[in-house]
Design a protein around this motif. Structure first.
Motif, short mmCIF file in Angstrom:
data_model
loop_
_atom_site.label_atom_id
_atom_site.label_comp_id
_atom_site.label_asym_id
_atom_site.label_seq_id
_atom_site.Cartn_x
_atom_site.Cartn_y
_atom_site.Cartn_z
N SER A 1 0.83 -1.21 0.00
CA SER A 1 0.00 0.00 0.00
C SER A 1 0.87 1.27 0.00
O SER A 1 0.37 2.37 -0.27
N LEU B 1 0.65 3.62 -2.97
CA LEU B 1 -0.34 4.69 -3.08
C LEU B 1 0.24 6.02 -2.58
O LEU B 1 -0.08 7.09 -3.10
N ALA C 1 2.38 7.41 -5.19
CA ALA C 1 1.55 8.04 -6.24
C ALA C 1 1.06 9.41 -5.77
O ALA C 1 1.12 10.41 -6.50
N ALA C 2 0.58 9.44 -4.51
CA ALA C 2 0.02 10.69 -3.97
C ALA C 2 1.06 11.81 -3.98
O ALA C 2 0.72 12.97 -4.24
N VAL D 1 -2.84 11.79 1.76
CA VAL D 1 -3.27 10.40 1.52
C VAL D 1 -2.87 9.51 2.70
O VAL D 1 -3.62 8.61 3.09
N PHE E 1 -1.79 7.22 -10.29
CA PHE E 1 -2.52 6.45 -9.27
C PHE E 1 -2.94 5.09 -9.80
O PHE E 1 -2.80 4.07 -9.12
N GLY F 1 -1.57 1.78 -8.39
CA GLY F 1 -2.63 1.00 -7.74
C GLY F 1 -2.67 -0.42 -8.30
O GLY F 1 -2.76 -1.40 -7.55
N MET G 1 0.26 -2.30 -7.14
CA MET G 1 0.04 -2.70 -5.75
C MET G 1 -0.75 -4.01 -5.69
O MET G 1 -0.40 -4.94 -4.95
#
Lengths: 408, 114
Positions: free
Chosen positions: A141, A144, A147-148, A337, B24, B28, B31
Motif C-alpha cells: 500500500s 499509493l 503516487a500521492a 493520503v 494512481f 494501484g 500494488m
C-alpha cells in the motif's frame, strides 16, 4: 612583440568579461562559486553540486557572447550555438552529432551523453542496484503514497502554464516535484533542453533542502496524536519475491506506459543485478564505479549549460519558485493520503510516512523517522517510510513517462 | 529557443488531472499485483512449513533423558499407610531433632508401624 601582447589581451577572458554581455558571465562565475560553497561547505548533494558548479564555471570562463565567434569556437569547452543548431529543425545541422564531435569542446562531447538520455538511465541502474525494495514489497500500500506524492508535479505543471511557459517547458518544470534528479534531467532534455541548467540546479538544490522544506509542512498537517503512532513490524520478504519484483514491475509498468521504459527498465535492471545473488560483480560495478563515473560526467555537462546568456532571465527565477512549490505540494499530497490511510486503518498508519513518498531516497524517509521520534522517542518509522520512498522513485518515473508521452 | 507550444488553461488542467490519475492507476494496479504475489508466497511458505511438520514424526524421537535429581534428594519418597501431611510433619520433626537442614536429609520411605 606588441602585436602578440595586444592579441593576448584582446583574446583573454578578461576582455570577454569587459565586452558586451560579459557581466552575465561574471554573475554566473559568482553563482558557480556559491554552488561550490553549498556543495563543499554545506554538503548540499555534493557529488552532483560540485560537478555542476565546476561545469558552470568552466563554460562561463571560456565562452563569451561579446568575443568574436572564431575565438569562442576554438577556446570554449561548451558551445551553446552548436546545440541551438542541433535542436533547430530548420538548420542543416539538426540532430547532427557529427558536427558536435568535430567542432565541439570537451564538455560538448560529454554533453552528448545527457542529450541522448544515456547518463540518467545509467544512474538509474546504479540507483536500482543500491535500493532495497523489501519494505515496499512487504507493505504494497506504500505505492499509493508514492503516487500521492506526485501531486506537486502536476500542481507545478499548472502553475508553469499559468506563468506562460509552453506545455513542454511546464512539464519539465513540474517534474522537479518528483524529487528525482535523473528523471528531471531526462524529461527536460527530451522536452525543453533550453531549461536544463536551471531545472537541474533547482531539483538538486531542493533535494538537498528536504530536511528544511518538509518538517514544517509535516507538523502543520498532522496532529501530535497522529505523529505518535507506532507502526507494527513489517513481514519478512523472501528472496524469491525480491527477484520477482523487478521483473514484474518492468513488465507491468512498461506495458502500461511504454515511455517509462528507459527509466523503469534501467532502475529494475540494476535492482535485479543486486537481488539475483549471481551477478554480484555487476551489481558492485553499477553501485560504485559506473555510478561515480556517470555522476562526474552528468554534473559537469549539466552545469555547463548554465551559460550566462541563457541562465540570467526571469524564467530562471520562475523555475526556482515553481520548483519549491512542486516540492511542497508533493509533500502535502503524500501527507494527505497518508492521513486518509490513518483514518481507514483505524490509526495503525503513521501519516508522517506520507511525506516520504517524494522520491529523494533516503533523505525523505530519514525526515519521517526524525519527526516521528520527536513526537514519540520509541518510534521507529524508517523502514515503514522506506516503502513510500522507493515507491516515489517508481511514481516519478511513471509521471515522467506520462509527460513524455503527452508532450514528447 | 522555446520548445513546444502554449496550452490553453483547460487543456493544461485536463492533462494535469489525467496525469495524476494515470500515476494512481499505474501504482494501484502494481500494488494489486504485488499483493497477489505476496499472498501466493506467504501461502507457499505456510504450505512448506506444514509439510515439514507432517514429515517430522517419521524420524524416531530420541528416548527421554531422565531428569537429573536435585543434590541431596533421594528421589521420590515412598509412603506406606501414611498421610502426606503426617509425612511432612515427621520429616520436619526429624530435621529439627537432628539440627540439620531438611534438604540435607534423605528420606527413603515412611511406614506406619502398627
Amino acid at each position: 612583440m606588441l602585436n602578440s601582447l595586444a592579441s593576448l589581451v584582446t583574446e583573454s577572458g578578461f576582455a570577454g568579461v569587459l565586452a558586451a554581455g560579459g557581466y552575465k558571465n561574471l554573475i554566473m562565475i559568482i553563482i558557480a562559486c556559491v554552488l561550490l560553497y553549498l556543495g563543499i561547505k554545506k554538503q548540499y548533494e555534493p557529488l552532483l553540486m560540485v560537478g555542476i558548479a565546476v561545469g558552470c564555471l568552466l563554460s562561463n570562463i571560456s565562452y563569451f557572447e561579446g568575443l568574436p565567434a572564431e575565438l569562442n569556437a576554438s577556446n570554449a569547452l561548451y558551445h551553446p550555438e552548436l546545440w541551438a543548431d542541433f535542436l533547430n529543425e530548420a538548420s542543416p545541422y539538426a540532430h547532427n552529432y557529427g558536427r558536435i564531435m568535430s567542432q565541439g569542446g570537451l564538455i560538448d562531447i560529454l554533453y552528448i551523453g545527457v542529450k541522448a538520455g544515456i547518463y540518467p538511465c545509467l544512474i538509474f541502474i546504479g540507483i536500482g542496484a543500491m535500493t532495497d525494495f523489501g519494505p515496499l514489497i512487504s507493505n504494497p500500500s506504500s505505492l499509493l503514497l508514492g503516487a500521492a506524492a506526485q501531486f506537486g508535479v502536476f500542481f507545478a505543471f499548472m502553475g508553469a502554464n499559468l506563468l506562460g511557459f509552453t506545455g513542454n517547458q511546464a512539464a519539465s518544470i513540474g517534474i522537479i516535484g518528483g524529487a528525482d534528479g535523473p528523471t528531471a534531467i531526462l524529461t527536460t532534455t527530451r522536452l525543453a533542453p533550453e531549461l536544463l541548467g536551471p531545472i537541474a540546479v533547482a531539483a538538486y538544490s531542493y533535494m538537498a533542502l528536504i530536511p528544511m522544506i518538509q518538517p514544517p509542512i509535516m507538523r502543520a498537517l498532522t496532529t501530535e496524536e497522529e505523529r505518535k503512532v507506532k507502526m507494527t513490524q513489517l513481514r519478512e520478504v523472501t528472496k524469491t519475491e525480491k527477484i520477482l519484483f523487478p521483473i514484474i514491475v518492468t513488465i507491468f509498468v512498461v506495458l502500461l506506459l511504454p515511455s517509462t521504459a528507459p527509466l523503469i527498465g534501467c532502475l529494475m535492471f540494476g535492482n535485479l543485478l543486486k537481488e539475483t545473488g549471481v551477478t554480484e560483480r555487476l551489481s558492485d560495478v553499477a553501485q560504485n564505479a559506473l555510478m561515480n563515473i556517470v555522476t562526474l560526467f552528468l554534473g559537469i555537462s549539466v552545469g555547463a549549460t548554465m551559460i550566462g546568456s541563457n541562465f540570467i532571465n526571469l524564467q530562471t527565477i520562475y523555475i526556482v519558485v515553481l520548483g519549491l512549490i512542486a516540492f511542497s505540494f508533493s509533500t502535502i499530497g503524500g501527507l494527505l493520503v497518508a492521513k486518509l490511510m490513518y483514518k481507514l486503518s483505524g490509526g495503525k498508519i503513521n501519516p508522517l510516512i506520507g511525506s516520504a513518498g517524494v522520491s529523494a531516497v533516503p533523505m525523505a524517509a530519514r525526515v519521517s523517522q526524525r519527526e516521528g521520534q520527536k513526537a514519540n522517542p520509541s518510534n521507529f518509522l524508517l523502514m515503514h517510510a522506506m516503502g513510500p520512498n522507493v515507491a516515489g522513485v517508481i511514481g516519478s518515473a511513471i509521471a515522467a513517462g506520462f509527460l513524455l508521452s503527452v508532450f514528447g | 529557443m522555446t520548445s513546444g507550444v502554449k496550452l490553453p488553461l483547460g487543456t493544461a488542467l485536463l492533462d494535469a488531472i489525467l496525469g495524476y490519475v494515470v500515476v494512481f492507476i499505474g501504482l494501484g494496479l502494481l500494488m494489486a499485483v504485488i499483493m497477489l504475489v505476496g499472498k501466493i508466497m506467504v501461502a507457499k511458505a505456510k504450505q512448506e512449513a506444514a509439510a515439514a511438520v507432517v514429515s517430522k514424526p517419521a524420524i524416531p524421537e530420541p528416548a527421554p533423558v531422565p531428569k537429573k535429581l536435585a543434590p541431596g534428594s533421594a528421589g521420590e519418597l515412598k509412603l506406606y499407610d501414611t498421610d502426606p501431611r503426617d509425612a511432612a510433619m515427621i520429616m520436619a520433626i526429624v530435621a529439627n531433632k537432628l539440627q540439620k537442614p531438611l534438604n540435607e536429609l534423605r528420606f527413603k520411605s515412611i511406614k506406619e508401624v502398627k
